[in-house]
Design a protein around this motif. Structure first.
Motif, PDB file in Angstrom:
ATOM      1  N   ILE A   1       0.844  -1.202   0.000  1.00 23.27           N
ATOM      2  CA  ILE A   1       0.000   0.000   0.000  1.00 23.27           C
ATOM      3  C   ILE A   1       0.872   1.243   0.000  1.00 23.27           C
ATOM      4  O   ILE A   1       0.686   2.170  -0.799  1.00 23.27           O
ATOM      5  N   PHE A   2       1.869   1.258   0.883  1.00 24.18           N
ATOM      6  CA  PHE A   2       2.719   2.441   0.993  1.00 24.18           C
ATOM      7  C   PHE A   2       3.709   2.535  -0.164  1.00 24.18           C
ATOM      8  O   PHE A   2       4.168   3.630  -0.501  1.00 24.18           O
ATOM      9  N   GLY A   3       4.033   1.398  -0.764  1.00 20.42           N
ATOM     10  CA  GLY A   3       4.862   1.440  -1.958  1.00 20.42           C
ATOM     11  C   GLY A   3       4.197   2.263  -3.051  1.00 20.42           C
ATOM     12  O   GLY A   3       4.840   3.089  -3.718  1.00 20.42           O
ATOM     13  N   VAL A   4       2.896   2.047  -3.237  1.00 16.10           N
ATOM     14  CA  VAL A   4       2.142   2.813  -4.236  1.00 16.10           C
ATOM     15  C   VAL A   4       2.066   4.285  -3.828  1.00 16.10           C
ATOM     16  O   VAL A   4       2.301   5.182  -4.645  1.00 16.10           O
ATOM     17  N   LEU A   5       1.747   4.542  -2.556  1.00 22.52           N
ATOM     18  CA  LEU A   5       1.609   5.921  -2.091  1.00 22.52           C
ATOM     19  C   LEU A   5       2.912   6.698  -2.231  1.00 22.52           C
ATOM     20  O   LEU A   5       2.917   7.844  -2.697  1.00 22.52           O
ATOM     21  N   LEU A   6       4.014   6.078  -1.838  1.00 23.08           N
ATOM     22  CA  LEU A   6       5.297   6.780  -1.880  1.00 23.08           C
ATOM     23  C   LEU A   6       5.799   6.943  -3.306  1.00 23.08           C
ATOM     24  O   LEU A   6       6.440   7.943  -3.635  1.00 23.08           O
ATOM     25  N   GLU A   7       5.522   5.965  -4.139  1.00 26.56           N
ATOM     26  CA  GLU A   7       5.912   6.091  -5.549  1.00 26.56           C
ATOM     27  C   GLU A   7       5.191   7.274  -6.181  1.00 26.56           C
ATOM     28  O   GLU A   7       5.802   8.077  -6.899  1.00 26.56           O
ATOM     29  N   ASN A   8       3.894   7.396  -5.894  1.00 23.78           N
ATOM     30  CA  ASN A   8       3.132   8.523  -6.441  1.00 23.78           C
ATOM     31  C   ASN A   8       3.605   9.845  -5.858  1.00 23.78           C
ATOM     32  O   ASN A   8       3.711  10.850  -6.555  1.00 23.78           O
ATOM     33  N   ARG A   9       3.914   9.836  -4.564  1.00 29.43           N
ATOM     34  CA  ARG A   9       4.321  11.079  -3.906  1.00 29.43           C
ATOM     35  C   ARG A   9       5.699  11.523  -4.368  1.00 29.43           C
ATOM     36  O   ARG A   9       5.945  12.708  -4.539  1.00 29.43           O
ATOM     37  N   ASN A  10       6.601  10.576  -4.601  1.00 30.60           N
ATOM     38  CA  ASN A  10       7.947  10.935  -5.042  1.00 30.60           C
ATOM     39  C   ASN A  10       7.942  11.629  -6.393  1.00 30.60           C
ATOM     40  O   ASN A  10       8.783  12.475  -6.684  1.00 30.60           O
ATOM     41  N   THR A  11       6.988  11.273  -7.257  1.00 28.80           N
ATOM     42  CA  THR A  11       6.928  11.907  -8.571  1.00 28.80           C
ATOM     43  C   THR A  11       6.492  13.366  -8.460  1.00 28.80           C
ATOM     44  O   THR A  11       6.688  14.143  -9.383  1.00 28.80           O
ATOM     45  N   GLU A  12       5.889  13.723  -7.299  1.00 25.67           N
ATOM     46  CA  GLU A  12       5.451  15.100  -7.104  1.00 25.67           C
ATOM     47  C   GLU A  12       6.573  15.989  -6.584  1.00 25.67           C
ATOM     48  O   GLU A  12       6.466  17.203  -6.594  1.00 25.67           O
TER      49      GLU A  12
END
Length: 293
Positions: A173-184
């Motif tokens: 779950i956090f892998g997806v969240l952090l991957e999306n957040r890192n692109t920001e």
């Protein structure tokens, strides 16, 4: 032979009347850990309901259908399909389904020092408790946590392989969240925050402070604090407090070290540690240890 209600999957069962019968909770039978501890998980059917309380653990809920509302910190958020929202620990919240289109959701309740770090890195806080995440990985992960915990409860013998599977689903779950957040994040800012986080994670037992982190990275304190909170969801001081508190709880539960030694192990003197711990839990370190025995 016609299948009975017992044979049908839960998704095909009719919702029972009465709010308290429309949700299913399954608990973790495995040993508690300080880094990430999954306490329980569950599923809420599409039924009218309203909850208002303060929880001692963090709870993530993922909406798979319908609509609802979350009230937290004096604000309200509309919840729809693919909404992932946090019920922060020690914060009074209210959430309820929408009349005519009640929402269905999975939830997972958890605690732990690293779990708090993951929440902060993902941008979750009492001020920012809601994200929209249309991801099959997130949906599958919530379902797996629930199903693995349910399986562990129905087995006569504990299947130790389920614990790492539960944690793996949680981390996904956090892998997806952090991957999306890192692109920001701009790359330079991301690297700067990562350097600060690495420094705090490695040296909090030696008593490093947010001011020292600024000095080591040649940063203005006001600028660094604002930047850190923007990308981590908490201030540098709060981040260090979470690290120290989580490790202190682990040492008090899992070792027989004197309280003074525990304080030194997390980079604090005994008097400051006593006040810090009491402010967080309303208990002294010794009272906490006795409660957890």
């Amino acid at each position: 032979m016609k299948p009975t209600e017992k044979d049908k999957p839960e998704s095909e069962l009719p919702a029972k009347k009465g709010g308290r019968f429309n949700s299913i909770t399954v608990y973790n039978r495995f040993s508690e850990t300080v880094d990430v501890w999954i306490y329980n998980a569950g599923i809420q059917a599409k039924a009218r309901h309203c909850f208002e309380y303060t929880n001692t653990r963090s709870i993530l809920q993922y909406v798979t259908d319908g609509e609802g509302t979350l009230e937290c910190g004096g604000r309200s958020w509309h919840l729809t399909k693919n909404t992932l929202f946090l019920l922060p620990r020690d914060v009074r919240v209210k959430y309820y389904s929408q009349k005519g289109n009640p929402y269905r959701y999975y939830w997972v309740s958890f605690s732990g020092a690293y779990a708090d770090v993951l929440l902060a890195q993902s941008g979750f806080s009492p001020e920012t408790p809601v994200r929209t995440v249309d991801s099959p990985v997130v949906r599958r992960s919530f379902r797996r946590i629930y199903e693995f915990l349910k399986r562990s409860q129905t087995q006569t013998r504990v299947d130790c392989s389920l614990q790492p599977k539960i944690l793996a689903a949680f981390y996904d779950i956090f892998g997806v969240l952090l991957e999306n957040r890192n692109t920001e994040r701009p790359r330079a800012v991301n690297e700067l925050i990562n350097r600060a986080v690495d420094l705090m994670n490695g040296e909090y037992p030696q008593g490093i402070s947010a001011t020292e982190v600024c000095a080591r990275l040649y940063l203005n304190r006001t600028y660094f604090s604002a930047l850190f909170k923007k990308h981590m969801g908490v201030s540098p001081g709060e981040y260090l407090s979470e690290l120290r508190f989580g490790e202190a709880c682990r040492l008090l539960r899992q070792t027989s070290l004197p309280v003074e030694a525990v304080a030194r192990a997390v980079g604090m003197n005994q008097n400051a540690f006593f006040k810090f711990f009491r402010a967080r839990l309303g208990l002294t370190p010794g009272e906490y240890r006795k409660r957890e025995e």
